[in-house]
Structures are given as C-alpha cells and as structure tokens.
Design a protein around this motif. Structure first.
Motif, PDB file in Angstrom:
ATOM      1  N   SER A  72      21.665  33.184 -40.887  1.00 55.99           N
ATOM      2  CA  SER A  72      20.701  32.742 -41.896  1.00 55.99           C
ATOM      3  C   SER A  72      21.153  31.436 -42.547  1.00 55.99           C
ATOM      4  N   LYS A  98      12.105  38.377 -33.567  1.00 52.26           N
ATOM      5  CA  LYS A  98      12.908  38.205 -34.782  1.00 52.26           C
ATOM      6  C   LYS A  98      13.885  39.356 -34.979  1.00 52.26           C
ATOM      7  N   ASP A 133      11.092  32.476 -43.249  1.00 48.84           N
ATOM      8  CA  ASP A 133      11.123  33.579 -42.284  1.00 48.84           C
ATOM      9  C   ASP A 133      10.630  33.140 -40.910  1.00 48.84           C
ATOM     10  N   MET A 171      16.809  32.472 -38.830  1.00 50.27           N
ATOM     11  CA  MET A 171      15.536  32.338 -39.540  1.00 50.27           C
ATOM     12  C   MET A 171      15.721  31.573 -40.838  1.00 50.27           C
TER      13      MET A 171
END
Length: 412
Positions: free
Chosen positions: A180, A99, A143, A139
């Motif tokens: 995002s 991540k 998350d 993400m």
C-alpha cells in the motif's frame, strides 16, 4: 528466514515508508520496494508489474540465486520488459483484476479450479525453479490497483542448508502494508515524472527556438545530445550525470535567441564587431538559464556559458583553459563542432569523415580536450551511426527557405 517478529518488522516498515516517500525516480522506487519486500519475507526473487491501460507491464525483477550464479549485471540482462493482458489468466493479472492477495505454496501444484495458471517459460529459460509465490495488489488511496508485487520462493536456513518454503501467513499484513505504501509512492513518482517531462519539454523548446532562428534543424540538438551521451558513457558517468549532460548539451545555444537577425543570418564572414556581438550568445544563454536551483537548469547554464571555451585558453567568454573549463562544457564544445563539420548545414555540405577526423586531430590539445577527442575517435563508428540516424533531410531545410509550406493543420 529467521522467525518473523511483527514488532521488529513494523519498525522497519516505518523506515521503509519514509524512504519511499522521499524517492521520486520510478525505477529506483520499484527496486527499493522489491528489495524491502524480499527482506521482509525472505524471498529469493521477485518482480514488480505496473498497470498501464489494458495491460500489466513487467518493470523490474530481482533474483538472488541467479545473481549468485551469473553476477548481478548478467542476471538483470536476462529479464526484459514485456506486457501481460490485464485479465485473470496469469497470476499477476488475476491479482490485478480481483484486488486479492494470492499465496501459493507451489506454483506447479495449483488447484485446477483456479482461474489462473503459472507460466514455466521463464524457469525453463533461466534454469530456475519457482515454487512458493506471494502476489499482492498495490492499491492507491482511491482503491485502484497501480501494480502487482510478486515474491518468489520464500527461503529458510536449515541444518541441511537453505530450502524453499511457503510464505508464512504471519508476515502477510506487514507485506500488504508495504504494498500500500508502495502504491502511493508510485503514484507520486509518476506525477513527478509527468511534471518533470512537461517542464523539460518547455525548457527544450527554448533550445529549439534558438536553433530555428539560426536556421539549424531540431536534429542538430538531438545529434549533439547523443554525441555528448556517447562521450559521457565512455567516461563512466552515472545515470544522473548523463541526464544532466543530455539536457545541458541540448540547451547550449539558447543565447542565440538574443542575437540580432542581421548577424545571425549574415551569409558571409562576420566583421570583428559582429563577431564580438555573436560571442555574447554565451552570456545571454547563461542569463536566460540563471536563477533556478534545479540541477538540470544549472548544468544547462554552465554549458551555455562555457561551450566556446578552448582547451588552450583562447576561447570565450572567460578564456578558461584545460580542466578549468567544466567537463560538460568541454564535451559540448567538441561534439558541437563535430556536428557542424560532419553534418549538412544551410550554407554548406557535410565534410567527408576523413576531413572531420583530420580537423579534430589537428585541434586536439588546442581547441579540444585531448582525452575527449581520443574517446570520440575511438567510438567514431557509433558516432557516425548517430549522425546517419538523425541526418537532416531536404524537408528539414525547406522550412527555412519557404515559410508558405507551413500549414495551420500542422499546429492544430
């Protein structure tokens, strides 16, 4: 790449976010994400990977240099969908499992202590030279990583021409924000696709039920839809048009659900009053499919209503003629008869292709749109391949003769 301005790019990011939120077709969405990310960073190329269980699936790629060299179509043909293990050995895999964003000035000079390595196979195959690379995790709101956005070769115009430079760290927050936004849009697009697939599956079962009552196999729907797509592609229809045609053709005989068994299953010729009742299946189908603003149902209703109209105006139910008959109805009228002639039915064997061609040529300009007949005959080999691929088997017909062959295990 011009000097980065956070203020100007932030404004652009808001516009992009609005566009992403209104896009529900996953392929279009990924193309938009990648294109906007390249604009923000001056990247020459890039790719998008999506997480699919234990793998990363390569979904789309863009490359400015190769597009200029080969043309857009030829460039896209170079890149095929493939899968990577979801582990840290590849750069995209590392970003997905960690991540973490990775900004590499030169992929051919990666720190030996890094867990990932660059695979130069694509560079070698396409005569391309990757150097700077920026890979970001996409993400969602939970998350969780839904994919990886990978940008290649930041470029800058200099007095000597365009040259490759490392990705500027100043632009990273804005690109991360885009990633995002993209993740949320991808999740929404996947949900939309899943809902649409479920809805379309339910709609398709209406068509299958109609064919089952008429003692036709589900392969008939598949063949008619594939023949229709063959004509649509040769007419230059876009993806949206082809999708509407595909589902419209599949639903053409939905109205047979309302025809009495005594008529639908009569082995001999129908009496005039029985024929008149049978013709009502076009109206019944249109009524079943009426009342929804969804483009697929509207196209299906049109096909159900018009697939028995004739080019010369002697069809039914409205006796439309020529181009007054909607194109999807004209296409389905032709391919439905082509399938009836060229395929085995419960009551007859398949006609030899020579006889099928003879009948189509005789009905060219009478029953059928002459342009569509010409296209079908010009692509007869491809049509015949569809027929062979989706041919009916003895088992397909046996279910109509012996219901005792149906087993509870088949539905559990």
């Amino acid at each position: 790449m011009p000097a980065f301005s956070f203020e100007s790019q932030a404004g652009q990011l808001i516009k992009v976010g609005l566009a992403l939120s209104s896009t529900r077709v996953l392929g279009d969405l990924l193309e938009m994400v990648l294109l906007e990310a390249r604009k923000l960073t001056g990247a020459d190329a890039g790719s998008v990977y999506l997480v699919d269980g234990a793998v990363l699936r390569f979904e789309t790629s863009q490359n400015g240099t190769l597009s200029e060299r080969l043309g857009e179509t030829a460039c896209r043909a170079l890149f095929k969908t493939y899968e990577l293990p979801l582990n840290a050995e590849s750069i995209a895999g590392y970003v997905a499992v960690s991540k973490e964003m990775v900004n590499i000035p030169d992929v051919y000079d990666i720190d030996p202590s890094a867990p990932y390595r660059f695979n130069p196979a694509s560079d070698r195959a396409n005569d391309y030279s990757t150097h700077s690379m920026l890979s970001l995790p996409m993400m969602d709101q939970k998350d969780e990583v839904v994919g990886v956005l990978q940008l290649i070769n930041a470029t800058r115009e200099t007095a000597e021409g365009r040259r490759v430079v490392p990705f500027d760290s100043v632009c990273l927050p804005v690109v991360a924000a885009l990633a995002s936004q993209a993740a949320v849009a991808i999740v929404n697009a996947k949900l939309t696709m899943a809902l649409q697939k479920s809805w379309l599956d339910s709609v398709l079962r209406l068509g299958l039920a109609a064919e089952y009552r008429d003692k036709e196999t589900a392969n008939h729907i598949t063949r008619v839809s594939e023949y229709a797509l063959l004509l649509g592609r040769n007419l230059g229809m876009d993806r949206n048009g082809l999708e509407l045609l595909h589902w419209g053709a599949a639903m053409h005989d939905t109205g047979k659900l309302g025809i009495p068994d005594s008529i639908l299953h009569k082995p001999g010729l129908l009496a005039p009053e029985e024929r008149a009742t049978m013709e009502y299946h076009t109206l019944i189908g249109a009524l079943i499919l009426k009342g929804d603003s969804n483009p697929i149902l509207k196209a299906s209703q049109s096909v159900a209503l018009t697939h028995h109209e004739r080019w010369d105006g002697n069809g039914y139910p409205r006796k439309l003629a020529g181009e007054a008959i909607p194109l999807f109805g004209r296409i389905t009228a032709l391919v439905d008869v082509f399938d009836a002639l060229s395929s085995r039915r419960v009551y007859k064997p398949a006609f030899p292709m020579e006889k099928v061609v003879q009948i189509l040529e005789e009905e060219r300009g009478r029953h059928f749109d002459p342009t569509l007949v010409d296209i079908l005959l010009e692509n007869l080999d491809e049509a015949d391949a569809i027929r062979i691929t989706h041919a009916d088997t003895e088992a397909d017909f046996e279910k109509f003769r012996n219901y005792s062959l149906l087993k509870i295990e088949d539905v559990l």
